[in-house]
Structure formats: C-alpha cells, structure tokens
Scaffold this active site. Structure first.
Site, PDB file in Angstrom:
ATOM      1  N   GLY A 188      23.811  27.631  18.399  1.00  0.00           N
ATOM      2  CA  GLY A 188      22.551  26.885  19.500  1.00  0.00           C
ATOM      3  C   GLY A 188      21.687  27.684  19.845  1.00  0.00           C
ATOM      4  N   TYR A 189      20.667  27.826  19.861  1.00  0.00           N
ATOM      5  CA  TYR A 189      19.558  28.560  20.026  1.00  0.00           C
ATOM      6  C   TYR A 189      18.629  27.725  20.933  1.00  0.00           C
ATOM      7  CZ  TYR A 189      20.541  33.029  18.137  1.00  0.00           C
ATOM      8  OH  TYR A 189      20.719  33.838  17.820  1.00  0.00           O
ATOM      9  N   GLU A 242      19.606  35.863   9.923  1.00  0.00           N
ATOM     10  CA  GLU A 242      18.923  34.415   9.380  1.00  0.00           C
ATOM     11  C   GLU A 242      17.621  34.521   8.469  1.00  0.00           C
ATOM     12  OE1 GLU A 242      18.008  31.587  12.756  1.00  0.00           O
ATOM     13  OE2 GLU A 242      17.754  29.518  11.250  1.00  0.00           O
TER      14      GLU A 242
HETATM   15  C1  LIG Z   1      15.368  22.155   9.737  1.00  0.00           C
HETATM   16  C2  LIG Z   1      15.342  22.549  11.255  1.00  0.00           C
HETATM   17  C3  LIG Z   1      16.703  22.789  11.274  1.00  0.00           C
HETATM   18  C4  LIG Z   1      16.883  23.671  12.315  1.00  0.00           C
HETATM   19  N1  LIG Z   1      18.174  24.298  12.848  1.00  0.00           N
HETATM   20  C5  LIG Z   1      18.071  25.220  13.917  1.00  0.00           C
HETATM   21  C6  LIG Z   1      19.523  25.476  14.230  1.00  0.00           C
HETATM   22  O1  LIG Z   1      20.693  24.904  13.880  1.00  0.00           O
HETATM   23  N2  LIG Z   1      19.672  25.522  15.652  1.00  0.00           N
HETATM   24  C7  LIG Z   1      19.373  26.236  17.065  1.00  0.00           C
HETATM   25  O2  LIG Z   1      18.830  26.665  17.534  1.00  0.00           O
HETATM   26  N3  LIG Z   1      17.466  25.535  16.073  1.00  0.00           N
HETATM   27  C8  LIG Z   1      17.168  25.288  15.072  1.00  0.00           C
HETATM   28  N4  LIG Z   1      15.868  24.850  14.524  1.00  0.00           N
HETATM   29  C9  LIG Z   1      15.193  25.063  15.496  1.00  0.00           C
HETATM   30  C10 LIG Z   1      13.842  25.959  15.436  1.00  0.00           C
HETATM   31  O3  LIG Z   1      14.042  27.358  15.155  1.00  0.00           O
HETATM   32  C11 LIG Z   1      12.692  25.966  15.942  1.00  0.00           C
HETATM   33  O4  LIG Z   1      11.931  24.367  15.566  1.00  0.00           O
HETATM   34  C12 LIG Z   1      11.386  26.293  16.346  1.00  0.00           C
HETATM   35  O5  LIG Z   1      11.622  27.533  16.399  1.00  0.00           O
HETATM   36  C13 LIG Z   1       9.584  26.048  16.539  1.00  0.00           C
HETATM   37  O6  LIG Z   1      10.476  25.983  17.905  1.00  0.00           O
HETATM   38  P1  LIG Z   1       9.731  24.381  18.148  1.00  0.00           P
HETATM   39  O7  LIG Z   1      10.242  23.195  16.985  1.00  0.00           O
HETATM   40  O8  LIG Z   1       9.998  24.310  19.600  1.00  0.00           O
HETATM   41  O9  LIG Z   1       7.982  24.429  18.334  1.00  0.00           O
HETATM   42  P2  LIG Z   1       7.689  25.328  19.155  1.00  0.00           P
HETATM   43  O10 LIG Z   1       7.782  26.459  19.704  1.00  0.00           O
HETATM   44  O11 LIG Z   1       6.434  24.142  20.230  1.00  0.00           O
HETATM   45  O12 LIG Z   1       6.056  25.518  18.139  1.00  0.00           O
HETATM   46  C14 LIG Z   1       4.963  24.030  17.899  1.00  0.00           C
HETATM   47  C15 LIG Z   1       3.766  25.211  17.172  1.00  0.00           C
HETATM   48  O13 LIG Z   1       2.538  26.071  18.047  1.00  0.00           O
HETATM   49  C16 LIG Z   1       3.493  26.994  17.500  1.00  0.00           C
HETATM   50  N5  LIG Z   1       2.963  28.341  17.857  1.00  0.00           N
HETATM   51  C17 LIG Z   1       4.284  28.292  19.334  1.00  0.00           C
HETATM   52  N6  LIG Z   1       4.149  29.602  19.449  1.00  0.00           N
HETATM   53  C18 LIG Z   1       2.390  29.977  19.184  1.00  0.00           C
HETATM   54  C19 LIG Z   1       1.999  31.493  18.671  1.00  0.00           C
HETATM   55  N7  LIG Z   1       2.808  31.902  20.039  1.00  0.00           N
HETATM   56  N8  LIG Z   1       0.944  31.544  18.273  1.00  0.00           N
HETATM   57  C20 LIG Z   1       1.046  30.800  17.334  1.00  0.00           C
HETATM   58  N9  LIG Z   1       1.684  29.696  17.196  1.00  0.00           N
HETATM   59  C21 LIG Z   1       2.974  29.047  18.248  1.00  0.00           C
HETATM   60  C22 LIG Z   1       4.594  27.048  16.276  1.00  0.00           C
HETATM   61  O14 LIG Z   1       4.881  27.841  15.170  1.00  0.00           O
HETATM   62  C23 LIG Z   1       4.785  25.745  15.498  1.00  0.00           C
HETATM   63  O15 LIG Z   1       3.100  25.395  14.983  1.00  0.00           O
HETATM   64  C24 LIG Z   1      15.606  24.006  13.637  1.00  0.00           C
HETATM   65  C25 LIG Z   1      14.424  23.047  13.137  1.00  0.00           C
HETATM   66  C26 LIG Z   1      14.557  22.663  11.744  1.00  0.00           C
HETATM   67  C27 LIG Z   1      13.048  22.342  11.546  1.00  0.00           C
END
Ligand SMILES: Cc1cc2nc3c(=O)[nH]c(=O)nc-3n(C[C@H](O)[C@H](O)[C@H](O)COP(=O)(O)OP(=O)(O)OC[C@H]3O[C@@H](n4cnc5c(N)ncnc54)[C@H](O)[C@@H]3O)c2cc1C
Lengths: 378, 400
Positions: free
Chosen positions: B136-137, B252
C-alpha cells in the site's frame, strides 16, 4: 507541394469535426466494444456518415457521390481517426477505389450508387497470412466454362463479417510469390460457398477470416483484366495505405493532444509533470514527428488526386511514417499517464490497441521501408 | 571436494528427489497474463496438487527464503550457497515454488527494521506461503511523488486509526495483509510518514479491483475507513517510515530486475519470427525484422552479463555498486522491446483478443504485450529511475 484546402474541403472537414465530437466521441467506441457487438461498427452512426456524404467522396457525382477525391476523404478520416470512430468508411472507400481503377461501366453502375449511399458496404480481401504480402496470394480462381471457381482463404479482412461487396485478389496463374497471374474479382458477401468467421481482435473492430469453398463466379465478376491484376491491386493498396495513414495521423494527433493535456494538468512534486524537462523534450520530439508525418500523408493524398508519378513511394512513405509515429505516441500516451494509463477505463489503451492493428494493416513500417528502397532503386 | 561442491551435490540430489515432474519446465512468468503461479495465502487454491506439494517441500527445507535465518523459516544459506541453489534450481528448470511480495519486499525489510516479535510473527508465515501480502504505497495524488501521500494514521492511545485511499494496489483483493505507508505527521513531508502492517480482513478495509488494458484485474483501489490497527504493528520508529519505504523499493526493483519481468517464458522470439514471418536458409526471412531481433537479443545478453558482473562486484566489495540503479530501467525496457517484437513477428495473429480465431499462445502474446507497458511504471517509473541515476550516481543535480 501540397495544395491548400479549398472552401468545400474546409467545410467538410469542419462538419466532420463537429459530427465526430457530438456523435462519435471515444466513449461511443468504448460502448460499442463493451456491448460485445461483432460487426465492429454501429449501424446508426454509419448511416449518418453516409447521409453526410462521406461514403461517396471518391465516387463521381453521376453515381451518387461527390467525386472530391483522396485529399478530401483524408480530411474526414483524420477526424474520425481522432476518436477511433468505428465505421466501414475506409474499407468502403477502398472498394470504391477498386471500381475507380479497374471497374467497367456495368460494374460501376451496379455498385457505386450502393456504396455511395451506404446501402452496400465494400471491402478488399487481399492478404492470406498474418503479414501483408500481396504477391504471396494463393487463393485459387480456376476457369470453369465462362466463369471462375474460387477456393482458398483470406485473413483479417476489415469489415469482412459485414461487407456486401468484397474485392477479392485471387490467382488465375503463376504461383504464390509471383506478381503475374493475379486476378481481382467482385464477390458478393452472400455468395454461396463463402463462409466468414468474425475475429475478436485487440482493437475490437470488424475483421473476419473468409473461407472460399467452390465459390462460382461469372466472367463478369472479373475486375480489370484477368491474369495481370497485380498492378491494379497495388494501386488499390496504395490508396488504402494513404487513407489509412490519414486515419492514423488523426488518431496519433489525438493521442498526443490528450497526453499533452495530462502533462499540463497532472501535478507531482508540487508542479505540473509537463514542467519536467525529461518529458518536455519527448513531447517536443513527438510534435516534430507529427509535423513530418502530416507532410507525408498530405503529399500522398494530394499526389493521388493529381496523379503524380511517384505515388507508390509517397504512399509507402506515408504509411511507414504514420505507423512509426503512432507506435511512439501510443506508447508515450500510456507511459506519461503513469498508472492510470494502464487501466481499461482510460482511453490510452484503446489508442494503443488500434495503433498496432493499423500499423500491421496493408504493410507495417518494415514492409514499406523495404518497398520504398525497391521503388527508389536501391 | 570443497564445502560448496558438497552443498551442490546435496542440493542437486534433494531437488531431483523432491521436485515433482509437473513443476519442471519453462517457468511461467508472474507478469504473463493467465500464467499459473502460486501466490499462497489464506485463500490459496491449487489447480495442480503438485504445486502445493512443491511449496510444502521447499518451505520445509527453508528454501523458499534460502538466506533467511532458520528461526524465521529460512534456510540460513550463505550468499554462495544461495547462488549454487539457484543454479541447481535453474538446471532442472524447477519452477519457483512461491511468488510473494512478502518474500521479495517485506521480508528483507523486516529482517532489517522489524523487532523480534514482528519477525517471529510474520517471517515464517511468509516463508511458508501462509500469508499473502500487498503493497500500500501509491495514492491518487502520490505516485512518483510518493512522499506526498495523505492516508492518515492517528494515535488513539491503545491503537492507531487509519483513514484514506491507496490505488494501484496489486492483488489487494486477494491479499491477507498489507504493508502500508501512512501519514502520522501532517506538518512534515518525508519525516511524517510511518510504515505499518495490518490485516486486510480488518473492518473498514475495502479493495475494488481495477481492470488493466490487458483485460485482467490484478490491481485495486483500496479504501480505509476507520481501520483500527494494533500499535505493535508499527515497523521502526513513528515518523521513521520513509527510510524503510525506500529500502523496500530497492528490494522491489532488485527483484524485478532479477527476472520479475520474465524474458523467455517458453516461446523464443526468433522461433516465432521464423514461423510467422518466414524462414529462408535457417534465417528469419525478413531482413529488417531479423536485424531488430538480433539487436534485441544482443542487448538482452549485455544485460544478463551486466547483472552477473554487478553481482560479482557486490560480493567482492561487500555492497551494491551504484550501477544497480540502471537495472530496473533496463529490465523494463528489454521486456517491453521483446513483447513488441513478439507481436510484430506474429503480425495480425499477434493482435488477437479472444475466441477461437487465435491460438492460445497468440492471445497470450497480445495480453503479455499489453501488460508489459506497466513495467516502466510499476515499482517506480523509468523516468524516476533515470532521475535517480542522474542525480545520485552521476551527480547531476537540479538547477536552482
Ligand atoms: C501494473 C502496476 C502495478 C502496480 N502495483 C502497485 C502496488 O502493488 N502498490 C503500490 O503502491 N503501487 C503500485 N503501482 C503504482 C506505481 O508505483 C505508480 O503507478 C508509479 O509510481 C507512478 O505513479 P503515478 O501512476 O501516480 O504516475 P505519475 O507519478 O503521475 O507519473 C506520470 C508521468 O510523469 C512522469 N514523472 C513524474 N515525475 C517525474 C519527474 N520528476 N521527472 C520526469 N518524469 C516524471 C512519470 O514517470 C510518468 O511518466 C503499480 C503500477 C502498475 C502500473
């Protein structure tokens, strides 16, 4: 040089833009997909498109069309491509093209009015394998008395499950791999001995596999002349490629714009993600690619209307570039949306799925790179 | 014979004797759509009874967690022995007995930050596959900027009370427990985060599956409404969760890079290319595709060699090399490239969704391709990964 749009074209493009926004947003395609429909398009929407005259854009006025040509059709396809509008518009135009390039008076008189008013749906059935390879056509057309008997298979025929008129490329001589010995036929969708299997492809559109078992055709079903249909087929395919490229350009433009909006609105680290230079440059490069591709697509469509002599190379150029463009933009669309881009509820996946099918149809970028080099003599 | 060779001989003999026949062969890929893998947990079901047998035997030997101490259910192997074991497992192509966020992520962190009671309570159940964990992150507003998370955790004297929402929580609907990042101080960012564990069966927890573009629903929106959590479930210090969170992310990403994204899963790219796009004199007939398949294969080889070299380095220097940060980025890229080439090689046959118009392997290629798009997002996006490399490894700092 591409000619500027005339007033009629601008009007048509704007009305297409309005119609698509109002009647055919992406949500309409999503609804169609979720309904489990097998046709791959919505009949009511198609009827409206026909009433707007789009199905007749390539067909001369005396046959119920408007004869406006490929550039104009491209403008409409670009708009319908933007929202992934599912319709037989492209396939229908390809069948109309077959008659334009190879049809005799009788064939045109029989089919054009129907294709123009939408009472018949047309398509082209060329490929028999998973990869585009027109010279590999093997479907056999055996001469029987005054007619022909067709036996063989066609795969992934767009609108193959619903088409009333199928332009079928078959072999009356030579063997798979030869350019000579091909003949094109006009086959009715309900021909006896023809069975069709609708496919559930990733883009949820209306492709089908067709099987021909002793399909009997009269000699009058031959489109163009028997035995040397490759040039005719290639001409039809080139027009299909350019038109598909226009649709892909529209879809890629929308993929890009949706992504750009997200870059401006999604906030992380207290700022819009579009302020991160890593993303800014990628967006700027996509914009560059979009502009390059637009030039190629317009040049190909314009070249078709003006009958310039390097049409084949222009069509390969347009199709290859549109494929590479949308490949990139559809991937970036998912990536730049982060987690939400991976969800079925978001539109990114719909664009990604349609993109790969469009890339493969009528030759992917690798096919057209090879063809381009061959056409240019190196 | 050296001790290590003796260990190898023993491990080989034991594996030969104990790994059931159906548990050998090409390993399924956890991320492959429709792959049959064992995740354990209270609600585990086993389609193949030999899968359960294999898990029980490996867990009994402590080999689901080879390097963990025996008292916590591990095998207490040295790093060298663990490497030999994995070589022997690979030799007979024995499948992993257990896929588990507990093994890959939480366990190593508990060993480091957990108290004795927490280790005794949780580690053996992880090693035996009895409890399945989720992570739950992420939250709707806190993805890449994870530290902006807002799920509230209040001290209510004899318990904590948790309210808020997580998103993209993989398998939250099937997990038994969650390791969760919560906000325990709203006046600070990183220093206001705590790392806490709780039972997903607690009142007030709700997981709603979200459908992926590939059609399956492995992740969820997860809601917490007045969830009561015992105070002893806090790991580490109150407000000291960020370091633990980052540490877990390292594990991870490490796990992902050591094979979490598949890379093979039975069907070889070049064979598919020959079969679908044509073969001429033993070669992939399409020269354009052939060159790109070769380029991909060579990059994959370079990656494998790099993973090996970094492992050796880490052993020699007794610490990870800074270059490990490139690994998750590259693993994601390679798997995505492989999937793209696979569907391109299959042509339109690689773009089936369902139904009998396509072979199961073709549908699976399509779905795995779609699923692979998440590789550069899950566990931290590729952009965030490259930012870390640029800043921490290369010393390229943001301009002020
Ligand atoms: C299949 C799958 C399984 C997952 N499982 C889990 C899980 O079990 N538990 C959990 O907690 N999370 C999980 N996640 C979530 C995952 O960790 C997040 O989706 C990820 O960290 C990105 O966050 P966001 O989706 O909010 O995208 P955002 O952070 O909104 O990013 C949108 C875009 O902006 C880019 N971006 C953001 N900041 C910057 C920067 N500073 N410089 C350049 N580019 C940037 C990103 O790289 C991305 O391309 C999962 C995701 C997927 C797809």
């Amino acid at each position: 040089m591409t000619s500027a749009l005339n007033e009629e074209q601008i009007l048509l493009r704007d009305s297409a833009r309005d119609w698509v926004r109002e009647k055919s947003p992406v949500s309409a395609f999503r609804k169609l997909r979720d309904s489990g429909d097998v046709d791959g398009f919505e009949r009511a929407a198609w009827r409206e498109m026909c009433e707007l005259g789009w199905s007749g854009i390539l067909i001369p006025e005396e046959f119920g069309g408007s004869g406006l040509g490929y550039r104009t059709l491209g403008l409409v396809l670009e708009e319908t491509g933007r929202t992934l509008t599912a319709s037989p518009l492209l396939s229908n135009a390809i069948a109309a093209t077959g008659l334009l390039l190879g049809g005799n008076a009788e064939q045109r008189q029989h089919w054009w009015p129907k294709l123009a008013d939408g009472s018949a749906i047309g398509t082209l059935a060329a490929d028999e394998g998973a990869h585009h390879a027109p010279e590999r056509i093997a479907l056999a057309a055996a001469k029987t008395g005054s007619g022909y008997t067709l036996n063989g298979e066609k795969r992934f025929v767009p609108e193959g499950g619903t088409a009333d008129l199928i332009v079928v490329a078959a072999r009356t001589g030579g063997s798979a791999g030869d350019e000579h010995g091909l003949t094109l036929f006009l086959v009715e969708g309900n021909a006896s001995g023809l069975s069709r299997r609708p496919l559930k492809t990733v883009d949820s559109r209306g492709a089908a596999d067709l099987a021909f078992r002793n399909v009997e055709l009269p000699g009058s079903a031959v489109l163009g002349s028997a035995g040397d249909g490759f040039a005719l087929l290639d001409g039809i395919l080139d027009r299909a490629r350019a038109c598909l490229a226009a649709e892909m350009l529209g879809a890629a433009t929308q993929s890009f714009e949706t992504t750009l909006d997200y870059l401006k609105s999604r906030v992380q680290f207290g700022q819009a993600i579009g302020t991160f230079q890593a993303l800014q440059h990628r967006a700027a490069k996509m914009y560059t690619d979009l502009e390059l591709t637009r030039s190629c697509v317009e040049a190909a469509l314009d070249g078709l209307d003006r009958n310039v002599n390097d049409v084949p190379a222009l069509c390969s150029l347009a199709k290859a570039r549109a494929g590479e463009l949308w490949h990139l933009v559809s991937n970036e669309m998912v990536q730049m949306h982060g987690g939400i881009g991976m969800t079925d509820a978001h539109d990114a996946g719909l664009y990604l799925k349609r993109a790969r099918v469009a890339e493969a149809l009528y030759g992917n970028a690798a096919f057209h790179r090879d063809r381009y080099a061959t056409l240019m003599g190196y | 014979m050296s001790d290590l060779e003796i260990f190898r001989a023993e491990a080989r003999a034991w594996l030969e004797a104990n790994c059931p026949p159906s548990m050998r062969g090409d390993a399924p890929n956890a991320a492959d759509e429709g792959a049959e893998v064992v995740w354990g947990g209270r609600r585990a079901t086993y389609e193949n009874p030999e899968a359960e047998l294999w898990l029980d035997r490996m867990a009994g030997r402590g080999w689901t967690a080879p390097t963990w101490p025996k008292q916590y259910g591990g095998g207490e192997l040295s790093a060298d022995e663990a490497r030999v074991l994995s070589q022997e497992i690979a030799r007979i192509k024995a499948r992993p007995p257990l896929f588990s966020f507990g093994l890959w992520m939480l366990g190593p962190v508990l060993l480091e930050y957990g108290n004795e009671a927490q280790k005794r309570e949780h580690l053996p159940k992880i090693a035996r596959g009895e409890i399945r964990w989720c992570q739950g992150y992420s939250e709707p507003g806190a993805g890449s900027d994870l530290a902006s998370l807002r799920t509230r955790c209040e001290d209510k004297g004899d318990h904590f009370l948790i309210n808020g929402q997580k998103i993209w929580t993989s398998y939250a609907d099937q997990a038994d427990w969650i390791f969760c990042l919560v906000r325990t101080d709203t006046t600070k960012k990183h220093e206001g985060i705590s790392f806490i564990l709780f039972d997903m069966a607690s009142p007030g927890v709700e997981a709603r599956p979200i459908k992926l573009i590939s059609g399956s629903s492995p992740f969820c929106e997860t809601f917490f409404t007045d969830v009561k959590v015992p105070k002893e479930n806090l790991v580490g210090r109150l407000n000291g969760g960020w370091d633990i969170a980052k540490r877990l992310l390292q594990y991870e990403r490490q796990n992902i890079s050591s094979g979490g994204f598949g890379g093979g899963a039975g069907v070889e790219l070049e064979e598919v290319a020959k079969r679908y796009a044509g073969e001429a004199a033993g070669r992939i007939a399409d020269p354009d595709l052939r060159v790109r398949v070769a380029a991909h294969r060579m990059e994959a080889r370079a990656f494998a060699l790099t993973v090996r070299r970094l492992e050796e380095d880490a052993k020699a220097k007794k610490g990870p090399s800074p270059a490990v940060s490139i690994i998750k980025y590259e693993a994601a890229k390679l798997n995505q490239d492989r999937c793209e080439l696979m569907i391109e090689a299959m042509g339109l046959r690689g773009l089936g969704w369902e139904g009998d118009g396509f072979a199961p392997a073709e549908i699976s290629a399509t779905r795995s391709w779609l699923r692979s798009k998440g590789n550069s997002i899950e566990g931290g996006t590729s952009e965030v990964n490259l930012n870390v490399v640029a800043k921490r490894v290369l010393g390229l700092l943001d301009h002020q």
